[in-house]
Design a protein around this motif. Structure first.
Motif, mmCIF file in Angstrom:
data_model
loop_
_atom_site.group_PDB
_atom_site.id
_atom_site.type_symbol
_atom_site.label_atom_id
_atom_site.label_comp_id
_atom_site.label_asym_id
_atom_site.label_seq_id
_atom_site.Cartn_x
_atom_site.Cartn_y
_atom_site.Cartn_z
ATOM 1 N N ARG A 214 0.815 -1.215 0.000
ATOM 2 C CA ARG A 214 0.000 0.000 0.000
ATOM 3 C C ARG A 214 0.845 1.260 0.000
ATOM 4 N NH1 ARG A 214 -4.565 -0.199 4.299
ATOM 5 N NH2 ARG A 214 -5.325 1.515 3.046
ATOM 6 N N SER A 215 2.016 1.209 0.637
ATOM 7 C CA SER A 215 2.848 2.402 0.746
ATOM 8 C C SER A 215 3.735 2.635 -0.480
ATOM 9 C CB SER A 215 3.721 2.330 2.000
ATOM 10 O OG SER A 215 4.641 1.260 1.899
ATOM 11 N N ARG A 216 3.827 1.679 -1.385
ATOM 12 C CA ARG A 216 4.705 1.798 -2.561
ATOM 13 C C ARG A 216 4.062 2.525 -3.735
ATOM 14 N NH1 ARG A 216 9.851 -0.814 -1.716
ATOM 15 N NH2 ARG A 216 9.611 -1.462 0.444
ATOM 16 N N LYS A 217 2.784 2.779 -3.659
ATOM 17 C CA LYS A 217 2.066 3.466 -4.742
ATOM 18 C C LYS A 217 2.331 2.810 -6.095
ATOM 19 C CE LYS A 217 1.785 7.663 -2.201
ATOM 20 N NZ LYS A 217 2.039 9.008 -1.975
ATOM 21 N N ALA A 218 2.102 1.536 -6.134
ATOM 22 C CA ALA A 218 2.336 0.760 -7.350
ATOM 23 C C ALA A 218 1.230 0.994 -8.361
ATOM 24 C CB ALA A 218 2.417 -0.722 -7.001
ATOM 25 N N ARG A 219 1.531 0.722 -9.617
ATOM 26 C CA ARG A 219 0.565 0.882 -10.708
ATOM 27 C C ARG A 219 -0.378 -0.317 -10.799
ATOM 28 N NH1 ARG A 219 5.485 2.467 -13.103
ATOM 29 N NH2 ARG A 219 5.596 0.412 -14.017
ATOM 30 N N GLY A 220 -0.011 -1.408 -10.226
ATOM 31 C CA GLY A 220 -0.836 -2.609 -10.268
ATOM 32 C C GLY A 220 -0.235 -3.671 -9.366
ATOM 33 N N VAL A 221 -0.850 -4.839 -9.344
ATOM 34 C CA VAL A 221 -0.411 -5.928 -8.468
ATOM 35 C C VAL A 221 1.000 -6.382 -8.831
ATOM 36 C CG1 VAL A 221 -0.873 -8.296 -7.741
ATOM 37 C CG2 VAL A 221 -2.758 -6.691 -8.012
ATOM 38 N N ARG A 222 1.264 -6.606 -10.114
ATOM 39 C CA ARG A 222 2.605 -7.058 -10.529
ATOM 40 C C ARG A 222 3.670 -6.038 -10.148
ATOM 41 N NH1 ARG A 222 1.820 -9.915 -16.438
ATOM 42 N NH2 ARG A 222 0.612 -11.653 -15.632
ATOM 43 N N ASP A 223 3.374 -4.772 -10.369
ATOM 44 C CA ASP A 223 4.322 -3.717 -10.023
ATOM 45 C C ASP A 223 4.579 -3.705 -8.521
ATOM 46 O OD1 ASP A 223 5.969 -1.446 -10.437
ATOM 47 O OD2 ASP A 223 4.294 -0.108 -9.956
ATOM 48 N N ALA A 224 3.525 -3.860 -7.711
ATOM 49 C CA ALA A 224 3.676 -3.881 -6.254
ATOM 50 C C ALA A 224 4.527 -5.064 -5.814
ATOM 51 C CB ALA A 224 2.312 -3.932 -5.580
ATOM 52 N N LEU A 225 4.262 -6.245 -6.375
ATOM 53 C CA LEU A 225 5.035 -7.433 -6.001
ATOM 54 C C LEU A 225 6.502 -7.275 -6.382
ATOM 55 C CD1 LEU A 225 2.445 -10.182 -6.935
ATOM 56 C CD2 LEU A 225 3.199 -9.551 -4.644
ATOM 57 N N ARG A 226 6.748 -6.690 -7.537
ATOM 58 C CA ARG A 226 8.129 -6.451 -7.972
ATOM 59 C C ARG A 226 8.836 -5.472 -7.036
ATOM 60 N NH1 ARG A 226 6.784 -4.925 -12.919
ATOM 61 N NH2 ARG A 226 6.122 -6.927 -13.703
ATOM 62 N N ARG A 227 8.130 -4.472 -6.581
ATOM 63 C CA ARG A 227 8.732 -3.451 -5.710
ATOM 64 C C ARG A 227 9.069 -3.996 -4.325
ATOM 65 N NH1 ARG A 227 6.621 2.450 -7.001
ATOM 66 N NH2 ARG A 227 6.245 2.230 -9.218
ATOM 67 N N ILE A 228 8.229 -4.868 -3.784
ATOM 68 C CA ILE A 228 8.518 -5.393 -2.440
ATOM 69 C C ILE A 228 9.418 -6.616 -2.478
ATOM 70 C CG2 ILE A 228 6.436 -4.464 -1.392
ATOM 71 C CD1 ILE A 228 5.288 -7.325 -1.443
ATOM 72 N N ASP A 229 9.470 -7.301 -3.599
ATOM 73 C CA ASP A 229 10.326 -8.487 -3.733
ATOM 74 C C ASP A 229 10.952 -8.488 -5.122
ATOM 75 O OD1 ASP A 229 11.593 -10.915 -3.652
ATOM 76 O OD2 ASP A 229 9.764 -12.109 -3.452
ATOM 77 N N PRO A 230 12.151 -7.927 -5.247
ATOM 78 C CA PRO A 230 12.794 -7.835 -6.562
ATOM 79 C C PRO A 230 12.992 -9.195 -7.244
ATOM 80 C CG PRO A 230 13.956 -6.486 -4.962
ATOM 81 C CD PRO A 230 12.933 -7.282 -4.209
ATOM 82 N N ALA A 231 13.018 -10.267 -6.479
ATOM 83 C CA ALA A 231 13.207 -11.596 -7.062
ATOM 84 C C ALA A 231 11.907 -12.186 -7.615
ATOM 85 C CB ALA A 231 13.793 -12.555 -6.018
#
Length: 158
Positions: free
Chosen positions: A137-154
């Motif tokens: 929620r705090s990463r202001k991602a564009r979507g679910v995939r973007d959020a997952l990539r931001r919190i877990d680069p792997a």
């Protein structure tokens, strides 16, 4: 049906704080029974002890281990859901405001539901699910995939 209070006099009310002399206890609140002594409702409200979710969970486990069927009584979840009680009519907000009684805004659920809810919540906390949701929620991602990539680069989509 009544209780014998600490003074030895019969009473219909029993105050847990007087029974334990203000010392630590595993749970606190109000138990409502029918005339036969069958548990109908559990209100985990206490002005003195301030029982939390862990206390309620222990109380339900205690009752279940002693043969009380959790599907047969209700528990008020006001404190678990952080429900704000409405102010009494004619009362302004402020330090002198008076709230309605807790029984005026009950959030009753089956004790079995409450036990499962609290167990799952504790499991999610232990597994870091809520911490991860907060990160998403705090990463202001564009979507679910973007959020997952931001919190877990792997993380890689399947």
């Amino acid at each position: 049906l009544g209780f014998t209070g600490c003074s030895g006099q019969p009473t219909r009310r029993f105050h847990h704080s007087s029974f334990f002399a203000g010392k630590a206890c595993s749970g606190a609140g109000i138990i409502i029974t029918n005339e036969a002594g069958r548990l109908l409702r559990l209100y985990p409200h206490s002005g003195h002890y301030r029982p939390g979710e862990a206390h309620l969970q222990r109380t339900l486990l205690f009752l279940q281990r002693r043969g009380v069927r959790l599907s047969r009584f209700e528990v008020d979840l006001q404190q678990v859901f952080h429900v704000a009680r409405p102010l009494l009519p004619g009362t302004d907000k402020g330090p002198a405001s008076k709230k309605s009684k807790k029984t005026a805004s009950l959030h009753l659920r089956s004790a079995l539901y409450v036990a499962h809810f609290l167990a799952h919540k504790a499991s999610f906390i232990g597994a870091g699910v809520f911490a991860m949701l907060h990160k998403v929620r705090s990463r202001k991602a564009r979507g679910v995939r973007d959020a997952l990539r931001r919190i877990d680069p792997a993380w890689k989509p399947r």
